[in-house]
Every structure is written in C-alpha cells, then in structure tokens.
Design a protein around this motif. Structure first.
Motif, mmCIF file in Angstrom:
data_model
loop_
_atom_site.group_PDB
_atom_site.id
_atom_site.type_symbol
_atom_site.label_atom_id
_atom_site.label_comp_id
_atom_site.label_asym_id
_atom_site.label_seq_id
_atom_site.Cartn_x
_atom_site.Cartn_y
_atom_site.Cartn_z
ATOM 1 N N HIS A 13 0.828 -1.203 0.000
ATOM 2 C CA HIS A 13 0.000 0.000 0.000
ATOM 3 C C HIS A 13 0.867 1.261 0.000
ATOM 4 O O HIS A 13 0.570 2.249 -0.694
ATOM 5 N N SER A 14 1.959 1.231 0.759
ATOM 6 C CA SER A 14 2.801 2.422 0.872
ATOM 7 C C SER A 14 3.683 2.625 -0.356
ATOM 8 O O SER A 14 4.037 3.755 -0.699
ATOM 9 N N ASN A 15 4.038 1.528 -1.048
ATOM 10 C CA ASN A 15 4.882 1.641 -2.237
ATOM 11 C C ASN A 15 4.494 0.569 -3.250
ATOM 12 O O ASN A 15 5.132 -0.490 -3.320
ATOM 13 N N PRO A 16 3.450 0.811 -4.058
ATOM 14 C CA PRO A 16 2.990 -0.203 -5.012
ATOM 15 C C PRO A 16 4.030 -0.561 -6.073
ATOM 16 O O PRO A 16 3.978 -1.650 -6.648
ATOM 17 N N ALA A 17 4.968 0.322 -6.327
ATOM 18 C CA ALA A 17 5.941 0.082 -7.395
ATOM 19 C C ALA A 17 6.995 -0.942 -7.007
ATOM 20 O O ALA A 17 7.466 -1.713 -7.843
ATOM 21 N N LYS A 18 7.380 -0.963 -5.728
ATOM 22 C CA LYS A 18 8.462 -1.864 -5.315
ATOM 23 C C LYS A 18 8.370 -2.153 -3.822
ATOM 24 O O LYS A 18 8.361 -1.232 -3.008
ATOM 25 N N ILE A 19 8.321 -3.417 -3.503
ATOM 26 C CA ILE A 19 8.330 -3.844 -2.106
ATOM 27 C C ILE A 19 9.752 -4.221 -1.722
ATOM 28 O O ILE A 19 10.439 -4.941 -2.449
ATOM 29 N N GLU A 20 10.195 -3.712 -0.602
ATOM 30 C CA GLU A 20 11.519 -4.080 -0.094
ATOM 31 C C GLU A 20 11.386 -5.366 0.718
ATOM 32 O O GLU A 20 10.730 -5.391 1.752
ATOM 33 N N TRP A 21 12.022 -6.424 0.228
ATOM 34 C CA TRP A 21 11.889 -7.732 0.878
ATOM 35 C C TRP A 21 12.922 -7.845 1.989
ATOM 36 O O TRP A 21 13.922 -8.532 1.872
ATOM 37 N N GLU A 22 12.651 -7.155 3.064
ATOM 38 C CA GLU A 22 13.553 -7.130 4.197
ATOM 39 C C GLU A 22 12.787 -7.441 5.475
ATOM 40 O O GLU A 22 11.550 -7.349 5.522
ATOM 41 N N GLY A 23 13.545 -7.778 6.514
ATOM 42 C CA GLY A 23 12.920 -8.015 7.812
ATOM 43 C C GLY A 23 11.884 -9.116 7.764
ATOM 44 O O GLY A 23 12.118 -10.192 7.203
ATOM 45 N N ILE A 24 10.719 -8.834 8.302
ATOM 46 C CA ILE A 24 9.666 -9.845 8.391
ATOM 47 C C ILE A 24 9.180 -10.282 7.014
ATOM 48 O O ILE A 24 8.678 -11.389 6.842
ATOM 49 N N LEU A 25 9.343 -9.409 6.005
ATOM 50 C CA LEU A 25 8.888 -9.744 4.649
ATOM 51 C C LEU A 25 9.888 -10.605 3.884
ATOM 52 O O LEU A 25 9.574 -11.106 2.813
ATOM 53 N N GLY A 26 11.095 -10.756 4.416
ATOM 54 C CA GLY A 26 12.092 -11.549 3.714
ATOM 55 C C GLY A 26 12.596 -12.729 4.506
ATOM 56 O O GLY A 26 13.665 -13.269 4.208
ATOM 57 N N ASP A 27 11.825 -13.168 5.489
ATOM 58 C CA ASP A 27 12.326 -14.233 6.364
ATOM 59 C C ASP A 27 11.843 -15.626 5.946
ATOM 60 O O ASP A 27 11.748 -16.519 6.774
ATOM 61 N N TRP A 28 11.551 -15.799 4.640
ATOM 62 C CA TRP A 28 11.138 -17.133 4.181
ATOM 63 C C TRP A 28 12.270 -18.155 4.297
ATOM 64 O O TRP A 28 12.027 -19.359 4.208
ATOM 65 N N LYS A 29 13.502 -17.676 4.525
ATOM 66 C CA LYS A 29 14.607 -18.617 4.701
ATOM 67 C C LYS A 29 14.404 -19.513 5.925
ATOM 68 O O LYS A 29 15.015 -20.574 6.025
ATOM 69 N N LYS A 30 13.552 -19.065 6.849
ATOM 70 C CA LYS A 30 13.257 -19.906 8.015
ATOM 71 C C LYS A 30 12.625 -21.231 7.606
ATOM 72 O O LYS A 30 12.682 -22.211 8.349
ATOM 73 N N MET A 31 11.978 -21.244 6.434
ATOM 74 C CA MET A 31 11.329 -22.465 5.955
ATOM 75 C C MET A 31 12.302 -23.411 5.256
ATOM 76 O O MET A 31 11.952 -24.551 4.961
#
Length: 256
Positions: A13-31
């Motif tokens: 919502h805050s940036n429709p053009a580009k999402i920064e895959w950091e922090g909680i949004l980039g922690d799929w490595k836990k899987m």
C-alpha cells in the motif's frame, strides 16, 4: 503468518511500485530446513543433491515480483538449487490459462487489527487454516506450464533419453505426449535448464549404475541387483524420477 501478511499489505500500500523484501517480509529462509528435508536434500526441480554442492534456495514458484501477495505463502515455496532458481527460472512463469488477478487494496487500509486480518485473509489464505482444495483450485485456473513439484506429480509428464555419445541423459516428452506434457517439458528445458550439460552428465552416471543393475537382475535373476534398482527408485535418491522411468521400462518392481 497473519502478521507477515498484514506487513505485506502495508508495504504494498505504501509503495505499489516496489516492495523491499527485508525483515519480516524476507524471512522465508526460516522455511528452508523444512523444505530441504521434504525434498530429501535435492532440488525439487532437477533432483540433483544440493547438500554436497550448494546451499540451495527457497524459491517462489509463482515469482514474488509478479505475485507479490503470495510472497509469504508457504504453499508457494519450493526448495531449489541455485542454478534452477537463479540462472534459469528467475521471474519466468509461463501459463496457458488466465492469470490470477492481483488483489486490489483499498485507498485507505483498515485501522484495526481485526479488519486488517480479514482483508489479508481474502488474498492469501493461511495454509494452517485454509481449505487446501480451494486454494489449489484457484491456482489451477492459470494452468502453468511448469508443474509444481510438491502439488503435481511431474513424472507422467516426462520421459528420458540417454545420449551415449555424449554420456548424457536428456528429458523429453513421452511418446504420444499430451499438450500438457509437451508444455511441461519445454518449460522445464527453457526455464529450469533441465538439459544443461553438467546436469545431463550427472544423470548419466546414475543411469549407468541403474542399467548395470537392470542387466544383472534380468540376466542372472540377481536379488541383490533388484534391491539396488529399488534403492535407486526411492524418493531420497538423486534423479529418482529418471530411475523409476527406466525401471518401469525394464519391468522391475519398485515402490516410490
């Protein structure tokens, strides 16, 4: 899961053009450890073992650059070698059907946590609570060329051919292949590099061992050779799909 979805909705919502895959949004490595275990330490696409040569990736089957709302969906994750994922597949995702529509976020996001949870549940169900059949039915409307290695059995779609002069084994469509199988094989070659030279030669090494075991079993009625064939057809063995293909042609009994 819900917390990550809410964070994803806010980021989009805050940036429709580009999402920064950091922090909680980039922690799929836990899987990754769980996916790696479920894939028997092999790339779920090419079935080459990753533990000895590479760390492997948590790959988004539907690319997060296109399907942003599925970036934190566990059912969209695949354990993949870095070559299949980074060099070949990248953001490619050819389909024959209708592409899933991207969720439309309201001009103003809800302010309460309850309302936010309701919003995100509509575009990315929590796999812990969602009805799997409903989720899969929605995804299947796209009719993707690549089979999802966890949600669709790719073995009926693939056949294999040994090239003795080059000591390689290539994937190709089966005889009288369906249009679906032809698309799957072409996509696997184009977007996963399934016939790349190094991979085809690794397969040949395993293939030769299987051929010798089949020959001994047929010519000598050797029980140990049959056990070797059955061992190579087990899910945790490298290139087990190829091995099962040739074991089936030879008439050798095996279980998956």
């Amino acid at each position: 899961m819900v917390t990550r979805l809410v964070a994803l909705a806010k980021a989009r919502h805050s940036n429709p053009a580009k999402i920064e895959w950091e922090g909680i949004l980039g922690d799929w490595k836990k899987m990754k450890p769980f996916l790696e275990r479920d894939s028997f330490n092999k790339c779920a696409y090419c079935e080459a073992p990753t533990s000895a040569v590479a760390w492997g990736d948590v790959e988004h089957f539907r690319p997060k650059s296109i399907y942003w709302w599925l970036a934190v969906c566990v059912d969209n994750y695949v354990f993949s070698c870095q070559l299949c994922n980074q060099k070949y597949k990248d953001d490619h995702f050819p389909i024959a059907g209708t592409q899933l529509p991207a969720p439309i976020l309201p001009a103003a996001l809800p302010t309460t946590q309850t309302a936010l949870k309701l919003l995100v549940s509509n575009f990315c169900p929590d796999p812990a609570t969602a009805i799997e059949a409903a989720l899969l039915a929605a995804w299947q409307t796209e009719d993707p060329d690549l089979p999802h290695p966890y949600l669709e059995d790719p073995e009926p779609l693939f056949a294999w051919a040994a090239v003795e002069t080059n000591e390689e084994v290539h994937v190709l469509p089966p005889d009288n292949a369906s249009p679906r199988a032809k698309r799957a094989v072409q996509a696997a070659v184009d977007y996963l590099g399934m016939n790349r030279e190094t991979l085809a030669r690794q397969r040949y090494i395993v293939y030769r061992s299987l051929v010798l075991a089949v020959h001994a079993w047929k010519q000598l009625d050797d029980a140990l050779s049959l056990k070797q064939i059955q061992f190579m057809c087990q899910a945790n063995h490298p290139f087990a799909g190829m091995c099962r293909y040739y074991a089936h042609l030879a008439g050798a009994p095996f279980s998956r």
